[in-house]
Motif scaffolding. Sequence first.
Motif, short mmCIF file in Angstrom:
data_model
loop_
_atom_site.label_atom_id
_atom_site.label_comp_id
_atom_site.label_asym_id
_atom_site.label_seq_id
_atom_site.Cartn_x
_atom_site.Cartn_y
_atom_site.Cartn_z
N ARG A 61 0.33 -1.43 0.04
CA ARG A 61 -0.32 -0.07 0.17
C ARG A 61 0.91 1.42 -0.04
O ARG A 61 0.18 2.23 -0.79
CB ARG A 61 -0.70 0.13 0.79
N ALA A 62 2.28 1.29 1.06
CA ALA A 62 2.68 2.18 0.47
C ALA A 62 3.83 2.67 -0.83
O ALA A 62 3.12 4.03 -1.16
CB ALA A 62 3.91 2.47 1.79
N VAL A 63 3.67 1.47 -1.14
CA VAL A 63 4.79 2.12 -2.81
C VAL A 63 2.96 2.59 -3.82
O VAL A 63 3.17 3.47 -4.53
CB VAL A 63 4.91 0.73 -3.25
N THR A 64 1.94 1.52 -3.84
CA THR A 64 0.69 2.28 -4.18
C THR A 64 -0.09 3.76 -4.29
O THR A 64 0.18 4.75 -4.75
CB THR A 64 0.13 1.37 -4.45
N TYR A 65 0.56 4.27 -2.41
CA TYR A 65 0.11 5.12 -2.34
C TYR A 65 0.63 6.72 -2.69
O TYR A 65 0.03 7.51 -3.59
CB TYR A 65 0.55 5.78 -0.54
N VAL A 66 2.18 6.07 -2.93
CA VAL A 66 2.93 7.05 -3.65
C VAL A 66 2.22 7.73 -5.05
O VAL A 66 2.68 8.58 -5.61
CB VAL A 66 4.04 6.97 -3.57
N VAL A 67 2.48 6.17 -6.00
CA VAL A 67 2.46 6.30 -7.25
C VAL A 67 1.09 6.79 -8.00
O VAL A 67 1.25 7.58 -8.67
CB VAL A 67 2.75 4.96 -7.79
N THR A 68 0.29 6.48 -6.97
CA THR A 68 -1.20 6.95 -7.05
C THR A 68 -1.20 8.45 -7.72
O THR A 68 -1.97 9.07 -7.59
CB THR A 68 -2.32 6.21 -6.02
N PHE A 69 -0.63 9.33 -6.14
CA PHE A 69 -1.40 10.57 -5.88
C PHE A 69 0.39 11.62 -6.52
O PHE A 69 -0.21 12.60 -6.50
CB PHE A 69 -0.87 10.83 -4.60
N ILE A 70 1.82 11.28 -6.45
CA ILE A 70 2.34 12.06 -6.85
C ILE A 70 1.99 12.67 -8.53
O ILE A 70 2.26 13.62 -8.25
CB ILE A 70 3.23 11.24 -6.76
N LEU A 71 1.44 12.27 -9.72
CA LEU A 71 1.42 12.73 -10.46
C LEU A 71 -0.01 13.91 -10.22
O LEU A 71 0.46 14.92 -10.97
CB LEU A 71 1.17 11.86 -12.21
N PRO A 72 -0.84 12.92 -9.94
CA PRO A 72 -1.90 14.53 -9.71
C PRO A 72 -2.09 15.01 -9.01
O PRO A 72 -2.33 16.65 -10.07
CB PRO A 72 -3.14 13.21 -9.53
N LEU A 73 -1.11 15.62 -8.30
CA LEU A 73 -0.21 16.54 -7.46
C LEU A 73 0.50 17.35 -8.34
O LEU A 73 0.26 18.64 -8.21
CB LEU A 73 -0.07 15.88 -6.31
N VAL A 74 1.45 16.58 -8.99
CA VAL A 74 2.16 17.73 -9.84
C VAL A 74 1.53 18.58 -10.43
O VAL A 74 1.76 19.41 -10.87
CB VAL A 74 3.30 16.76 -10.66
N GLY A 75 0.23 17.69 -11.62
CA GLY A 75 -0.06 18.23 -12.66
C GLY A 75 -0.92 19.60 -11.86
O GLY A 75 -1.11 20.40 -12.49
N ALA A 76 -1.89 19.33 -10.80
CA ALA A 76 -2.91 20.28 -10.63
C ALA A 76 -1.67 21.48 -8.93
O ALA A 76 -2.36 22.59 -10.11
CB ALA A 76 -3.60 20.17 -8.77
N LEU A 77 -0.52 20.95 -9.22
CA LEU A 77 0.98 22.29 -8.81
C LEU A 77 0.47 23.30 -10.48
O LEU A 77 0.70 24.28 -9.82
CB LEU A 77 1.46 22.40 -7.69
N ALA A 78 0.89 22.67 -11.29
CA ALA A 78 1.10 23.42 -12.24
C ALA A 78 -0.36 23.74 -13.05
O ALA A 78 0.51 24.77 -13.81
CB ALA A 78 1.88 21.95 -13.57
N ALA A 79 -0.92 23.72 -12.89
CA ALA A 79 -2.72 23.79 -13.46
C ALA A 79 -3.34 24.22 -12.55
O ALA A 79 -4.63 24.75 -12.56
CB ALA A 79 -2.55 23.25 -14.22
N ALA A 80 -2.99 25.43 -11.50
CA ALA A 80 -3.67 26.15 -10.17
C ALA A 80 -4.73 26.44 -11.44
O ALA A 80 -5.84 26.49 -10.05
CB ALA A 80 -2.19 26.36 -9.32
N ASP A 81 -4.94 27.65 -12.15
CA ASP A 81 -5.78 28.25 -12.40
C ASP A 81 -6.79 27.29 -13.63
O ASP A 81 -7.32 28.13 -13.91
CB ASP A 81 -5.49 29.17 -12.72
N LYS A 82 -6.52 26.31 -13.51
CA LYS A 82 -7.63 25.33 -14.86
C LYS A 82 -8.28 24.78 -14.59
O LYS A 82 -8.73 23.26 -15.11
CB LYS A 82 -6.04 24.86 -15.82
N PHE A 83 -8.97 25.06 -13.79
CA PHE A 83 -10.47 23.99 -13.03
C PHE A 83 -11.23 23.10 -14.09
O PHE A 83 -11.30 21.87 -13.95
CB PHE A 83 -10.98 25.12 -12.16
N LEU A 84 -12.07 24.65 -15.31
CA LEU A 84 -13.04 24.48 -15.77
C LEU A 84 -11.86 23.82 -17.22
O LEU A 84 -12.41 22.58 -17.32
CB LEU A 84 -13.44 25.67 -16.92
N ALA A 85 -10.88 23.96 -17.50
CA ALA A 85 -10.41 23.24 -19.10
C ALA A 85 -9.90 22.18 -18.47
O ALA A 85 -10.00 20.95 -19.53
CB ALA A 85 -9.05 24.47 -18.99
N VAL A 86 -9.37 21.56 -17.08
CA VAL A 86 -9.34 20.17 -16.77
C VAL A 86 -10.38 19.46 -16.84
O VAL A 86 -10.33 18.25 -17.52
CB VAL A 86 -8.33 20.05 -15.13
#
Length: 391
Positions: free
Chosen positions: A301-326
């Motif tokens: 679960r620990a490895v799966t936890y990191v793999v699951t959330f790292i990419l969405p978090l990085v993407g959200a930080l990079a597109a912080a003002d693009k809610f409707l576009a996403v």
Amino acid sequence: MKLKLLGSSLIIAGTALGAGMLAIPMVLAQFGLVWGTLFMAMIWLGTTYAALLLLEASIKAGGGLGMNTIARKTLGKGGQLVTNGLLYALLVCLLMAYIIGAGDLLNKLLAGVNVEVSNTQSQIAFTVIAGAVVAAGTAVIDKINRVLFAIMVVMLGLTLLSLVPGISLDNLMTATSDSKVALVKTSSVLFTSFGFMVVIPSLVTYNKDASHTELRNMVIFGSSIPLVCYLLWLYAAMGNLSAEQMVDFASVSELISALGAQHSMIKVILSVFTGLALLTSFLGVAMALFDQNRDILRQNRAVTYVVTFILPLVGALAAADKFLAVLGYAGIILVFLAIFIPMAMTVKLRGQDESNFMVDTNGMIYQVGGGQLAMGLSFLFGCFLLGAELI
């Protein structure tokens, strides 16, 4: 309905309720009450039928399987590769949208109690804490989701009680746009707002002792809750704000602030409600991605936890003002994943020997009603959604 199945229906509803609840008034208000209602009902009907096709494929493939394994068993390695690519793109886009929206709300809530944090810090904190709940498993998500959903219902009731007295019939019936092309172009956001299909394989596994009829009713009941909530929310928002105001809003916090300016307590109530709506959506979508990663990676679960959330978090930080576009990008992906792929799976399975399929406690093999006509209409529905993106 059994408590476990009811909880699963609420997971379906909670997964859908979130981004849609926030975005729908901003995209539909300009078309008025009648067209907004009819168009949303059409999207719901097409989406629910497609979800039932995925349910049929999940059951016939044997249950207890993620989308990765179901695709391999029905569509082969090529279909498995395409399905996985689309599923990952969709789930990451949805999680990005939920992290962006939740981070914005959390930031505003903390500012209201004189705690200053950046949007980046808000998004990271939300992802880490909510992600830990997902990693705890479906049973934990079910129990937490029931509590959150109950609070959401109370908040929605309080919101409606506050907004209904101020509803203007002129606002409801006024359409600032009569462009049907513009209405059709809202399809991706509306379709994404009913994007709960990704949780179906996990819920079939979770309810392995349920009959096929119970699973079907679970999906229909769960999908109907967001439709009712969206319509009530749309009417309340449209009745209190003009269409000209809502189409100019760039984020949910602007919508909440505009309504809060007219009603003293509505800002707090709506902030809590929308925050819970985002959280329940995040839990459902993240559960689907977490289970998909466990199915593919076979890691702890620990490895799966990191793999699951790292990419969405990085993407959200990079597109912080693009809610409707996403959300729009997610809608395009969802058409293929939620309409065409379940249809292909179902067509393939219906051509196989039924003796290989799993039967329920009543000895029944599940198949969605409607026959070839309904399948054809579902295909046209998917083409319509794709066409809406190409206009």
